[in-house]
Design a protein around this motif. Structure first.
Motif, PDB file in Angstrom:
ATOM      1  N   GLY A  93      31.052  30.815 -27.371  1.00  0.00           N
ATOM      2  CA  GLY A  93      31.931  31.872 -27.732  1.00  0.00           C
ATOM      3  C   GLY A  93      33.220  31.995 -27.233  1.00  0.00           C
ATOM      4  N   LEU A  94      33.854  30.987 -26.657  1.00  0.00           N
ATOM      5  CA  LEU A  94      35.332  30.984 -26.494  1.00  0.00           C
ATOM      6  C   LEU A  94      36.229  31.364 -27.823  1.00  0.00           C
ATOM      7  CD1 LEU A  94      35.761  27.899 -23.953  1.00  0.00           C
ATOM      8  CD2 LEU A  94      35.251  30.734 -23.566  1.00  0.00           C
ATOM      9  N   ASP A  95      37.121  32.165 -27.503  1.00  0.00           N
ATOM     10  CA  ASP A  95      38.299  32.659 -28.698  1.00  0.00           C
ATOM     11  C   ASP A  95      38.836  31.128 -28.957  1.00  0.00           C
ATOM     12  OD1 ASP A  95      40.334  33.223 -30.181  1.00  0.00           O
ATOM     13  OD2 ASP A  95      41.209  34.342 -28.751  1.00  0.00           O
ATOM     14  N   PRO A  96      38.505  30.805 -30.508  1.00  0.00           N
ATOM     15  CA  PRO A  96      39.063  29.415 -30.655  1.00  0.00           C
ATOM     16  C   PRO A  96      40.546  29.332 -31.107  1.00  0.00           C
ATOM     17  CG  PRO A  96      37.955  30.737 -32.689  1.00  0.00           C
ATOM     18  CD  PRO A  96      37.752  31.667 -31.356  1.00  0.00           C
ATOM     19  N   GLY A  97      41.180  30.543 -30.815  1.00  0.00           N
ATOM     20  CA  GLY A  97      42.631  30.558 -31.016  1.00  0.00           C
ATOM     21  C   GLY A  97      43.214  30.138 -29.395  1.00  0.00           C
ATOM     22  N   GLN A  98      42.447  30.485 -28.559  1.00  0.00           N
ATOM     23  CA  GLN A  98      42.806  29.963 -27.105  1.00  0.00           C
ATOM     24  C   GLN A  98      42.265  28.626 -26.867  1.00  0.00           C
ATOM     25  OE1 GLN A  98      41.690  33.189 -24.648  1.00  0.00           O
ATOM     26  NE2 GLN A  98      43.745  33.803 -24.503  1.00  0.00           N
ATOM     27  N   TRP A  99      41.000  28.301 -27.250  1.00  0.00           N
ATOM     28  CA  TRP A  99      40.406  27.082 -26.915  1.00  0.00           C
ATOM     29  C   TRP A  99      40.014  26.459 -28.126  1.00  0.00           C
ATOM     30  CZ3 TRP A  99      40.719  26.166 -21.843  1.00  0.00           C
ATOM     31  CH2 TRP A  99      41.000  27.034 -21.061  1.00  0.00           C
ATOM     32  N   ARG A 129      33.697  21.245 -21.336  1.00  0.00           N
ATOM     33  CA  ARG A 129      35.311  20.733 -21.262  1.00  0.00           C
ATOM     34  C   ARG A 129      35.872  21.309 -22.509  1.00  0.00           C
ATOM     35  NH1 ARG A 129      38.554  16.779 -23.482  1.00  0.00           N
ATOM     36  NH2 ARG A 129      40.171  15.957 -22.085  1.00  0.00           N
ATOM     37  N   ALA A 130      36.913  22.015 -22.135  1.00  0.00           N
ATOM     38  CA  ALA A 130      37.669  22.600 -23.196  1.00  0.00           C
ATOM     39  C   ALA A 130      38.984  22.545 -23.225  1.00  0.00           C
ATOM     40  CB  ALA A 130      37.453  24.101 -23.187  1.00  0.00           C
ATOM     41  N   GLU A 131      39.767  22.205 -24.359  1.00  0.00           N
ATOM     42  CA  GLU A 131      41.310  22.066 -24.297  1.00  0.00           C
ATOM     43  C   GLU A 131      41.991  23.288 -24.789  1.00  0.00           C
ATOM     44  OE1 GLU A 131      42.893  18.950 -26.551  1.00  0.00           O
ATOM     45  OE2 GLU A 131      41.980  17.492 -25.286  1.00  0.00           O
ATOM     46  N   SER A 132      42.779  24.067 -24.087  1.00  0.00           N
ATOM     47  CA  SER A 132      43.503  24.961 -24.444  1.00  0.00           C
ATOM     48  C   SER A 132      44.355  24.872 -25.702  1.00  0.00           C
ATOM     49  CB  SER A 132      44.194  25.857 -23.374  1.00  0.00           C
ATOM     50  OG  SER A 132      45.265  25.105 -22.929  1.00  0.00           O
ATOM     51  N   SER A 133      44.910  25.876 -26.352  1.00  0.00           N
ATOM     52  CA  SER A 133      45.938  25.688 -27.525  1.00  0.00           C
ATOM     53  C   SER A 133      47.228  25.134 -26.932  1.00  0.00           C
ATOM     54  CB  SER A 133      46.071  27.232 -28.123  1.00  0.00           C
ATOM     55  OG  SER A 133      46.519  27.960 -27.044  1.00  0.00           O
ATOM     56  N   SER A 134      47.370  25.087 -25.613  1.00  0.00           N
ATOM     57  CA  SER A 134      48.689  24.542 -24.981  1.00  0.00           C
ATOM     58  C   SER A 134      48.445  23.113 -24.755  1.00  0.00           C
ATOM     59  CB  SER A 134      49.320  25.243 -24.054  1.00  0.00           C
ATOM     60  OG  SER A 134      48.299  25.346 -22.881  1.00  0.00           O
ATOM     61  N   GLY A 135      47.174  22.600 -24.776  1.00  0.00           N
ATOM     62  CA  GLY A 135      46.813  21.178 -24.444  1.00  0.00           C
ATOM     63  C   GLY A 135      46.255  20.996 -23.197  1.00  0.00           C
ATOM     64  N   LYS A 136      46.161  21.980 -22.282  1.00  0.00           N
ATOM     65  CA  LYS A 136      45.504  21.912 -20.943  1.00  0.00           C
ATOM     66  C   LYS A 136      43.985  21.851 -21.039  1.00  0.00           C
ATOM     67  CE  LYS A 136      44.826  24.767 -16.770  1.00  0.00           C
ATOM     68  NZ  LYS A 136      44.970  26.239 -16.334  1.00  0.00           N
ATOM     69  N   SER A 137      43.375  20.957 -20.195  1.00  0.00           N
ATOM     70  CA  SER A 137      42.013  20.509 -20.374  1.00  0.00           C
ATOM     71  C   SER A 137      41.472  21.217 -18.995  1.00  0.00           C
ATOM     72  CB  SER A 137      41.916  18.815 -20.245  1.00  0.00           C
ATOM     73  OG  SER A 137      41.983  18.594 -21.676  1.00  0.00           O
ATOM     74  N   THR A 183      39.378  23.440 -28.927  1.00  0.00           N
ATOM     75  CA  THR A 183      38.132  22.347 -28.872  1.00  0.00           C
ATOM     76  C   THR A 183      37.532  22.351 -27.455  1.00  0.00           C
ATOM     77  OG1 THR A 183      39.907  20.859 -29.724  1.00  0.00           O
ATOM     78  CG2 THR A 183      38.153  19.989 -28.712  1.00  0.00           C
ATOM     79  N   VAL A 184      36.054  22.333 -27.910  1.00  0.00           N
ATOM     80  CA  VAL A 184      35.119  22.479 -26.888  1.00  0.00           C
ATOM     81  C   VAL A 184      34.012  21.567 -26.841  1.00  0.00           C
ATOM     82  CG1 VAL A 184      33.386  24.341 -25.660  1.00  0.00           C
ATOM     83  CG2 VAL A 184      35.628  25.204 -26.791  1.00  0.00           C
ATOM     84  N   TRP A 185      33.672  20.852 -25.865  1.00  0.00           N
ATOM     85  CA  TRP A 185      32.637  19.883 -25.621  1.00  0.00           C
ATOM     86  C   TRP A 185      31.765  20.491 -24.787  1.00  0.00           C
ATOM     87  CZ3 TRP A 185      37.508  18.432 -25.396  1.00  0.00           C
ATOM     88  CH2 TRP A 185      37.971  17.556 -26.493  1.00  0.00           C
ATOM     89  N   PHE A 186      30.307  20.004 -24.970  1.00  0.00           N
ATOM     90  CA  PHE A 186      29.384  20.634 -24.421  1.00  0.00           C
ATOM     91  C   PHE A 186      28.212  19.624 -23.770  1.00  0.00           C
ATOM     92  CE2 PHE A 186      24.541  21.813 -24.092  1.00  0.00           C
ATOM     93  CZ  PHE A 186      24.599  22.310 -22.988  1.00  0.00           C
ATOM     94  N   LYS A 187      27.768  19.703 -22.483  1.00  0.00           N
ATOM     95  CA  LYS A 187      26.554  18.575 -22.181  1.00  0.00           C
ATOM     96  C   LYS A 187      25.930  19.412 -21.106  1.00  0.00           C
ATOM     97  CE  LYS A 187      24.386  14.896 -20.905  1.00  0.00           C
ATOM     98  NZ  LYS A 187      22.966  15.277 -21.167  1.00  0.00           N
TER      99      LYS A 187
END
Length: 69
Positions: free
Chosen positions: A2-8, A27-35, A10-14
Motif C-alpha cells: 500500500g505504498l503511494d505509487p506517486g512516491q514509490w 525493495r522499492a524505488e522512489s520516484s527520484s530513483g532512490k532504491s 516500483t516495489v518488489w516483494f520476497k
C-alpha cells in the motif's frame, strides 16, 4: 504493502515463513530513483505465530518506508 505509487512507483516483494518464523522483504524505488530495502522478521521458537502476526509486521515495514520519504 500500500505504498503511494506517486512516491514509490516500483516495489518488489520476497517473503518466507515456517512455523514460528515470518520474514517480509521489500525493495522499492522512489520516484527520484532512490532504491530502498526493508526486511523484517519475527520469530518464536516455541510456538507457531498468531494469525495476526503478518499484519503487525506489515505495519512495521510500512512505517519504515514512511520514515524514508
Amino acid at each position: 504493502l500500500g505504498l503511494d505509487p506517486g512516491q514509490w512507483p516500483t516495489v518488489w516483494f520476497k517473503g518466507g515463513s515456517e512455523p514460528g518464523v515470518l520474514t517480509l522483504g521489500y525493495r522499492a524505488e522512489s520516484s527520484s530513483g532512490k532504491s530502498v530495502v526493508v526486511v523484517a522478521m519475527v520469530e518464536n521458537p516455541r510456538a507457531a505465530l498468531p494469525a495476526i502476526a503478518p499484519l503487525g509486521l506489515l505495519s512495521i515495514v510500512r512505517g519504515a518506508f514512511g520514515l524514508l520519504r
